[in-house]
Design a protein around this motif. Structure first.
Motif, PDB file in Angstrom:
ATOM      1  N   VAL A  74      20.725 -14.825 -13.073  1.00 37.85           N
ATOM      2  CA  VAL A  74      20.076 -14.993 -14.385  1.00 37.85           C
ATOM      3  C   VAL A  74      18.993 -15.933 -14.024  1.00 37.85           C
ATOM      4  O   VAL A  74      19.108 -17.024 -13.280  1.00 37.85           O
ATOM      5  N   GLY A  75      17.595 -15.219 -14.416  1.00 39.80           N
ATOM      6  CA  GLY A  75      16.742 -15.908 -14.437  1.00 39.80           C
ATOM      7  C   GLY A  75      15.930 -16.073 -15.817  1.00 39.80           C
ATOM      8  O   GLY A  75      16.067 -15.400 -16.836  1.00 39.80           O
ATOM      9  N   ILE A  76      15.167 -17.250 -16.233  1.00 43.04           N
ATOM     10  CA  ILE A  76      14.667 -17.641 -17.377  1.00 43.04           C
ATOM     11  C   ILE A  76      13.203 -18.019 -17.180  1.00 43.04           C
ATOM     12  O   ILE A  76      12.951 -19.117 -16.252  1.00 43.04           O
ATOM     13  N   VAL A  77      12.510 -17.395 -17.845  1.00 41.73           N
ATOM     14  CA  VAL A  77      10.919 -18.090 -18.006  1.00 41.73           C
ATOM     15  C   VAL A  77      10.861 -18.273 -19.346  1.00 41.73           C
ATOM     16  O   VAL A  77      11.231 -17.523 -20.457  1.00 41.73           O
ATOM     17  N   SER A  78       9.905 -19.341 -19.846  1.00 36.32           N
ATOM     18  CA  SER A  78       9.617 -19.549 -21.176  1.00 36.32           C
ATOM     19  C   SER A  78       8.060 -19.885 -21.137  1.00 36.32           C
ATOM     20  O   SER A  78       7.279 -20.218 -20.467  1.00 36.32           O
ATOM     21  N   SER A  79       7.389 -19.540 -22.354  1.00 43.44           N
ATOM     22  CA  SER A  79       6.268 -19.947 -22.972  1.00 43.44           C
ATOM     23  C   SER A  79       6.412 -21.087 -24.160  1.00 43.44           C
ATOM     24  O   SER A  79       7.190 -20.977 -24.898  1.00 43.44           O
ATOM     25  N   ILE A 107      28.364 -14.459 -15.761  1.00 43.44           N
ATOM     26  CA  ILE A 107      28.475 -14.445 -17.229  1.00 43.44           C
ATOM     27  C   ILE A 107      27.358 -13.208 -17.356  1.00 43.44           C
ATOM     28  O   ILE A 107      26.296 -13.048 -16.709  1.00 43.44           O
ATOM     29  N   PRO A 108      27.760 -12.147 -18.483  1.00 44.66           N
ATOM     30  CA  PRO A 108      26.903 -11.226 -18.791  1.00 44.66           C
ATOM     31  C   PRO A 108      25.583 -11.439 -19.510  1.00 44.66           C
ATOM     32  O   PRO A 108      25.475 -12.612 -20.157  1.00 44.66           O
ATOM     33  N   GLY A 109      24.298 -10.799 -19.122  1.00 47.96           N
ATOM     34  CA  GLY A 109      23.225 -11.349 -19.559  1.00 47.96           C
ATOM     35  C   GLY A 109      22.990 -11.328 -21.143  1.00 47.96           C
ATOM     36  O   GLY A 109      22.549 -12.156 -21.815  1.00 47.96           O
ATOM     37  N   ALA A 136      11.841 -17.952 -24.968  1.00 45.65           N
ATOM     38  CA  ALA A 136      12.659 -17.862 -23.340  1.00 45.65           C
ATOM     39  C   ALA A 136      12.956 -16.360 -23.396  1.00 45.65           C
ATOM     40  O   ALA A 136      13.696 -15.696 -24.044  1.00 45.65           O
ATOM     41  N   ILE A 137      12.417 -15.950 -22.236  1.00 47.85           N
ATOM     42  CA  ILE A 137      12.897 -14.795 -21.537  1.00 47.85           C
ATOM     43  C   ILE A 137      13.905 -14.768 -20.586  1.00 47.85           C
ATOM     44  O   ILE A 137      13.667 -15.381 -19.610  1.00 47.85           O
ATOM     45  N   VAL A 138      15.190 -13.999 -20.651  1.00 48.29           N
ATOM     46  CA  VAL A 138      16.297 -14.045 -20.065  1.00 48.29           C
ATOM     47  C   VAL A 138      16.349 -12.762 -19.376  1.00 48.29           C
ATOM     48  O   VAL A 138      16.697 -11.695 -19.936  1.00 48.29           O
ATOM     49  N   GLY A 139      16.419 -12.920 -17.993  1.00 47.62           N
ATOM     50  CA  GLY A 139      16.698 -11.733 -17.256  1.00 47.62           C
ATOM     51  C   GLY A 139      17.814 -11.816 -16.454  1.00 47.62           C
ATOM     52  O   GLY A 139      18.293 -12.752 -15.961  1.00 47.62           O
ATOM     53  N   ALA A 140      18.738 -10.688 -16.317  1.00 47.44           N
ATOM     54  CA  ALA A 140      19.919 -10.803 -15.603  1.00 47.44           C
ATOM     55  C   ALA A 140      20.241  -9.375 -14.940  1.00 47.44           C
ATOM     56  O   ALA A 140      19.802  -8.557 -15.571  1.00 47.44           O
TER      57      ALA A 140
END
Length: 249
Positions: A74-79, A107-109, A136-140
């Motif tokens: 799981v990766g998270i990027v935010s503005s 854990i599922p995305g 927050a953009i959550v990629g999984a």
């Protein structure tokens, strides 16, 4: 009945007469003043990118990452506000660890996005706190299936093929809509997402920026990792060449 915010924007727990919560709208404005972040979900993975504006020439290159891992997959990027983003990532790590402890699996995305959305929403319910000033953009990637969600300051979250936040989101969304994401590979997505970030950046108004790129795919062994430097450098070279071609035309 309309309202201009006076007297109704002092607390996140107070509605205006026309049903607005001004503190949430102010949080969204904080996001719009930040560098652009983008997520793309393609057929074989997820790619995240962010335009990290350089506030000072004294800052160490590569430090103060805006893209972080919440779990191996799981990766998270935010503005928006950087500190708020880091707080939310810490919460995401707790949720991911709790899920592993109970269910003995990643854990599922969608689940982690839903839990983070509920957490963000809780900060819009009490007068003693303020909303998170981030998108927050959550990629999984779970069991080989990619997922991409974006969480807004209100706690609302949606599943996306491609999404963007920050000051360049309008331009980015226009460019993303032109892409055939279902047919695109991760390598192609890296080049496209880099081009879009460079297209969104306004050299005349904005400060210099540093590009951060990460992916989750077979090439990264289905783990969230930063894109290797040689691939990133090539993507940036192609993006700059594309911009030069457009300027000449």
């Amino acid at each position: 009945m309309t309202s201009i915010g006076t007297g109704y924007d002092l607390s996140v727990a107070t509605y205006s007469p026309d049903g607005r919560v001004f503190q949430i709208e102010y949080a969204s404005k904080a996001v719009d003043n930040s560098g652009t972040s983008i997520g793309l979900r393609v057929k074989d993975g997820v790619v995240l990118a962010v335009e990290k504006l350089i506030q000072s020439k004294l800052l160490v290159s590569g430090a103060n990452k805006r893209i972080q891992s919440a779990d191996l997959h799981v990766g998270i990027v935010s503005s928006g506000l950087v500190a708020d983003g880091r707080h939310l990532v810490n919460r995401a790590r707790e949720e991911a660890q709790s899920w592993r402890d109970i269910y003995r699996q990643p854990i599922p995305g969608k689940t982690i996005a839903e839990r983070l959305g509920q957490y963000v929403s809780a900060y819009t319910l009490y007068s003693s706190v303020r909303p998170f000033g981030i998108n927050a953009i959550v990629g999984a990637m779970t069991d080989g299936v990619p997922s991409l969600h974006m969480i807004e300051p209100s706690g609302l979250f949606w599943g996306y093929h491609g999404c963007a936040a920050g000051k360049g989101k309008s331009v980015a969304k226009t460019e993303i809509e032109k892409l055939k994401l279902d047919e695109m590979t991760v390598r192609e997505a890296v080049n496209e997402i880099t081009r879009i970030i460079y297209t969104c950046h306004d050299d005349a108004k904005d400060k210099d920026f540093e590009l951060e790129l990460s992916w989750i795919c077979a090439e990264s062994q289905f783990k969230h990792q930063f894109v290797p430097k040689d691939i990133k450098d090539e993507a940036e070279r192609l993006a700059k060449a594309s911009l030069d071609d457009e300027m000449e035309e």
